[in-house]
Design a protein around this motif. Structure first.
Motif, PDB file in Angstrom:
ATOM      1  N   ASP A  38       0.822  -1.209   0.000  1.00 51.00           N
ATOM      2  CA  ASP A  38       0.000   0.000   0.000  1.00 51.00           C
ATOM      3  C   ASP A  38       0.857   1.262   0.000  1.00 51.00           C
ATOM      4  OD1 ASP A  38      -2.235  -1.618   0.060  1.00 51.00           O
ATOM      5  OD2 ASP A  38      -2.667  -1.266   2.184  1.00 51.00           O
ATOM      6  N   GLU A  39       1.858   1.298   0.866  1.00 54.15           N
ATOM      7  CA  GLU A  39       2.694   2.489   0.950  1.00 54.15           C
ATOM      8  C   GLU A  39       3.531   2.690  -0.313  1.00 54.15           C
ATOM      9  OE1 GLU A  39       3.143   3.463   5.622  1.00 54.15           O
ATOM     10  OE2 GLU A  39       4.860   2.509   4.680  1.00 54.15           O
ATOM     11  N   ILE A  40       4.011   1.612  -0.879  1.00 51.32           N
ATOM     12  CA  ILE A  40       4.770   1.718  -2.128  1.00 51.32           C
ATOM     13  C   ILE A  40       3.863   2.249  -3.230  1.00 51.32           C
ATOM     14  CG2 ILE A  40       5.881   0.366  -3.952  1.00 51.32           C
ATOM     15  CD1 ILE A  40       7.015  -1.405  -1.610  1.00 51.32           C
ATOM     16  N   GLN A  41       2.638   1.764  -3.295  1.00 56.47           N
ATOM     17  CA  GLN A  41       1.699   2.231  -4.317  1.00 56.47           C
ATOM     18  C   GLN A  41       1.413   3.717  -4.163  1.00 56.47           C
ATOM     19  OE1 GLN A  41       0.517   0.295  -6.936  1.00 56.47           O
ATOM     20  NE2 GLN A  41       0.041   2.325  -7.669  1.00 56.47           N
ATOM     21  N   VAL A  42       1.192   4.166  -2.940  1.00 56.75           N
ATOM     22  CA  VAL A  42       0.931   5.588  -2.688  1.00 56.75           C
ATOM     23  C   VAL A  42       2.135   6.420  -3.119  1.00 56.75           C
ATOM     24  CG1 VAL A  42       0.640   7.316  -0.870  1.00 56.75           C
ATOM     25  CG2 VAL A  42      -0.749   5.249  -0.860  1.00 56.75           C
ATOM     26  N   ALA A  43       3.325   5.970  -2.743  1.00 50.37           N
ATOM     27  CA  ALA A  43       4.539   6.703  -3.109  1.00 50.37           C
ATOM     28  C   ALA A  43       4.696   6.794  -4.616  1.00 50.37           C
ATOM     29  CB  ALA A  43       5.759   6.025  -2.487  1.00 50.37           C
ATOM     30  N   GLU A  44       4.429   5.713  -5.315  1.00 54.48           N
ATOM     31  CA  GLU A  44       4.581   5.715  -6.768  1.00 54.48           C
ATOM     32  C   GLU A  44       3.482   6.544  -7.432  1.00 54.48           C
ATOM     33  OE1 GLU A  44       4.896   1.626  -7.850  1.00 54.48           O
ATOM     34  OE2 GLU A  44       7.008   1.557  -7.263  1.00 54.48           O
ATOM     35  N   ASP A  45       2.260   6.481  -6.901  1.00 53.70           N
ATOM     36  CA  ASP A  45       1.162   7.282  -7.466  1.00 53.70           C
ATOM     37  C   ASP A  45       1.420   8.767  -7.309  1.00 53.70           C
ATOM     38  OD1 ASP A  45      -0.127   4.976  -8.154  1.00 53.70           O
ATOM     39  OD2 ASP A  45      -1.651   5.088  -6.566  1.00 53.70           O
ATOM     40  N   ASP A  46       2.049   9.149  -6.187  1.00 51.54           N
ATOM     41  CA  ASP A  46       2.351  10.557  -5.932  1.00 51.54           C
ATOM     42  C   ASP A  46       3.635  11.005  -6.613  1.00 51.54           C
ATOM     43  OD1 ASP A  46       0.110  10.796  -4.391  1.00 51.54           O
ATOM     44  OD2 ASP A  46       1.163  10.696  -2.475  1.00 51.54           O
ATOM     45  N   GLY A  47       4.357  10.067  -7.198  1.00 52.73           N
ATOM     46  CA  GLY A  47       5.624  10.408  -7.844  1.00 52.73           C
ATOM     47  C   GLY A  47       6.707  10.765  -6.856  1.00 52.73           C
ATOM     48  N   ALA A  50      11.075   6.833  -3.075  1.00 54.96           N
ATOM     49  CA  ALA A  50      11.518   6.382  -1.759  1.00 54.96           C
ATOM     50  C   ALA A  50      11.373   7.442  -0.685  1.00 54.96           C
ATOM     51  CB  ALA A  50      12.981   5.928  -1.838  1.00 54.96           C
ATOM     52  N   ASP A  51      11.323   8.735  -1.060  1.00 56.09           N
ATOM     53  CA  ASP A  51      11.221   9.805  -0.081  1.00 56.09           C
ATOM     54  C   ASP A  51       9.803  10.050   0.402  1.00 56.09           C
ATOM     55  OD1 ASP A  51      13.922  10.287  -0.222  1.00 56.09           O
ATOM     56  OD2 ASP A  51      13.730  11.810  -1.768  1.00 56.09           O
ATOM     57  N   ALA A  52       8.829   9.312  -0.116  1.00 59.49           N
ATOM     58  CA  ALA A  52       7.430   9.584   0.184  1.00 59.49           C
ATOM     59  C   ALA A  52       7.122   9.558   1.669  1.00 59.49           C
ATOM     60  CB  ALA A  52       6.540   8.587  -0.544  1.00 59.49           C
ATOM     61  N   PHE A  53       7.735   8.681   2.418  1.00 59.81           N
ATOM     62  CA  PHE A  53       7.412   8.546   3.827  1.00 59.81           C
ATOM     63  C   PHE A  53       8.585   8.921   4.724  1.00 59.81           C
ATOM     64  CE2 PHE A  53       4.492   5.927   1.475  1.00 59.81           C
ATOM     65  CZ  PHE A  53       3.295   6.355   1.988  1.00 59.81           C
ATOM     66  N   ASP A  54       9.566   9.588   4.176  1.00 59.43           N
ATOM     67  CA  ASP A  54      10.688  10.058   4.965  1.00 59.43           C
ATOM     68  C   ASP A  54      10.251  11.297   5.740  1.00 59.43           C
ATOM     69  OD1 ASP A  54      13.528  10.381   5.715  1.00 59.43           O
ATOM     70  OD2 ASP A  54      13.389  12.150   4.439  1.00 59.43           O
ATOM     71  N   PRO A  55      10.353  11.308   7.068  1.00 58.05           N
ATOM     72  CA  PRO A  55       9.859  12.438   7.849  1.00 58.05           C
ATOM     73  C   PRO A  55      10.482  13.768   7.481  1.00 58.05           C
ATOM     74  CG  PRO A  55      10.546  10.619   9.282  1.00 58.05           C
ATOM     75  CD  PRO A  55      10.895  10.245   7.877  1.00 58.05           C
ATOM     76  N   VAL A  56      11.766  13.782   7.154  1.00 62.31           N
ATOM     77  CA  VAL A  56      12.422  15.032   6.789  1.00 62.31           C
ATOM     78  C   VAL A  56      11.847  15.564   5.485  1.00 62.31           C
ATOM     79  CG1 VAL A  56      14.621  16.089   6.154  1.00 62.31           C
ATOM     80  CG2 VAL A  56      14.520  14.429   8.022  1.00 62.31           C
ATOM     81  N   THR A  57      11.677  14.695   4.515  1.00 58.68           N
ATOM     82  CA  THR A  57      11.115  15.104   3.230  1.00 58.68           C
ATOM     83  C   THR A  57       9.685  15.597   3.412  1.00 58.68           C
ATOM     84  OG1 THR A  57      12.485  13.515   2.068  1.00 58.68           O
ATOM     85  CG2 THR A  57      10.574  14.359   0.880  1.00 58.68           C
ATOM     86  N   LEU A  58       8.897  14.891   4.201  1.00 55.89           N
ATOM     87  CA  LEU A  58       7.516  15.305   4.415  1.00 55.89           C
ATOM     88  C   LEU A  58       7.444  16.659   5.099  1.00 55.89           C
ATOM     89  CD1 LEU A  58       5.771  11.994   5.477  1.00 55.89           C
ATOM     90  CD2 LEU A  58       5.439  13.279   3.366  1.00 55.89           C
ATOM     91  N   GLU A  59       8.298  16.871   6.090  1.00 55.27           N
ATOM     92  CA  GLU A  59       8.273  18.160   6.774  1.00 55.27           C
ATOM     93  C   GLU A  59       8.638  19.275   5.809  1.00 55.27           C
ATOM     94  OE1 GLU A  59      10.408  21.011   9.915  1.00 55.27           O
ATOM     95  OE2 GLU A  59      11.310  19.070   9.536  1.00 55.27           O
ATOM     96  N   ARG A  60       9.654  19.084   5.017  1.00 53.60           N
ATOM     97  CA  ARG A  60      10.079  20.084   4.040  1.00 53.60           C
ATOM     98  C   ARG A  60       8.968  20.355   3.035  1.00 53.60           C
ATOM     99  NH1 ARG A  60      13.908  17.542   1.002  1.00 53.60           N
ATOM    100  NH2 ARG A  60      14.940  16.982   2.914  1.00 53.60           N
ATOM    101  N   ARG A  61       8.288  19.290   2.638  1.00 48.63           N
ATOM    102  CA  ARG A  61       7.253  19.417   1.618  1.00 48.63           C
ATOM    103  C   ARG A  61       6.028  20.179   2.122  1.00 48.63           C
ATOM    104  NH1 ARG A  61       3.913  14.455  -0.836  1.00 48.63           N
ATOM    105  NH2 ARG A  61       2.873  15.561  -2.504  1.00 48.63           N
ATOM    106  N   TRP A  62       5.690  20.001   3.410  1.00 46.90           N
ATOM    107  CA  TRP A  62       4.457  20.589   3.937  1.00 46.90           C
ATOM    108  C   TRP A  62       4.693  21.836   4.788  1.00 46.90           C
ATOM    109  CZ3 TRP A  62       0.730  18.991   1.174  1.00 46.90           C
ATOM    110  CH2 TRP A  62       0.715  17.694   0.690  1.00 46.90           C
ATOM    111  N   ARG A  63       5.916  22.232   4.970  1.00 48.49           N
ATOM    112  CA  ARG A  63       6.211  23.408   5.783  1.00 48.49           C
ATOM    113  C   ARG A  63       5.699  24.667   5.089  1.00 48.49           C
ATOM    114  NH1 ARG A  63      12.146  24.034   6.376  1.00 48.49           N
ATOM    115  NH2 ARG A  63      11.951  22.091   7.484  1.00 48.49           N
ATOM    116  N   ARG A  64       5.045  25.509   5.848  1.00 47.52           N
ATOM    117  CA  ARG A  64       4.545  26.779   5.283  1.00 47.52           C
ATOM    118  C   ARG A  64       5.696  27.771   5.173  1.00 47.52           C
ATOM    119  NH1 ARG A  64      -0.928  28.048   8.629  1.00 47.52           N
ATOM    120  NH2 ARG A  64      -2.105  26.286   7.869  1.00 47.52           N
TER     121      ARG A  64
END
Length: 66
Positions: A38-47, A50-64
């Motif tokens: 499931d998580e691999i599919q979500v990561a691939e669908d979102d393009g 491997a960084d899809a669920f990395d906390p640092v990447t997510l924080e950078r991506r969603w930081r205002r």
């Protein structure tokens, strides 16, 4: 899919547990295998790959912006 290796490892582990009388471990690994798919599919669908669920990447991506 570049994450095939982890699915192979989990499948092998589930089979080993099942074949060696460890039904609890087998069931848990099967649940983990489902989660991994499931998580691999979500990561691939979102393009995100491997960084899809990395906390640092997510924080950078969603930081205002400040």
């Amino acid at each position: 899919m570049r994450h095939d290796w982890i699915l192979d490892v989990l499948s092998d582990l589930a089979a080993y547990a099942r074949d060696n009388g460890m039904p609890g471990l087998s069931a848990e690994v099967e649940r983990t295998l489902t989660l991994a798919r499931d998580e691999i599919q979500v990561a691939e669908d979102d393009g995100l790959g491997a960084d899809a669920f990395d906390p640092v990447t997510l924080e950078r991506r969603w930081r205002r912006p400040v």
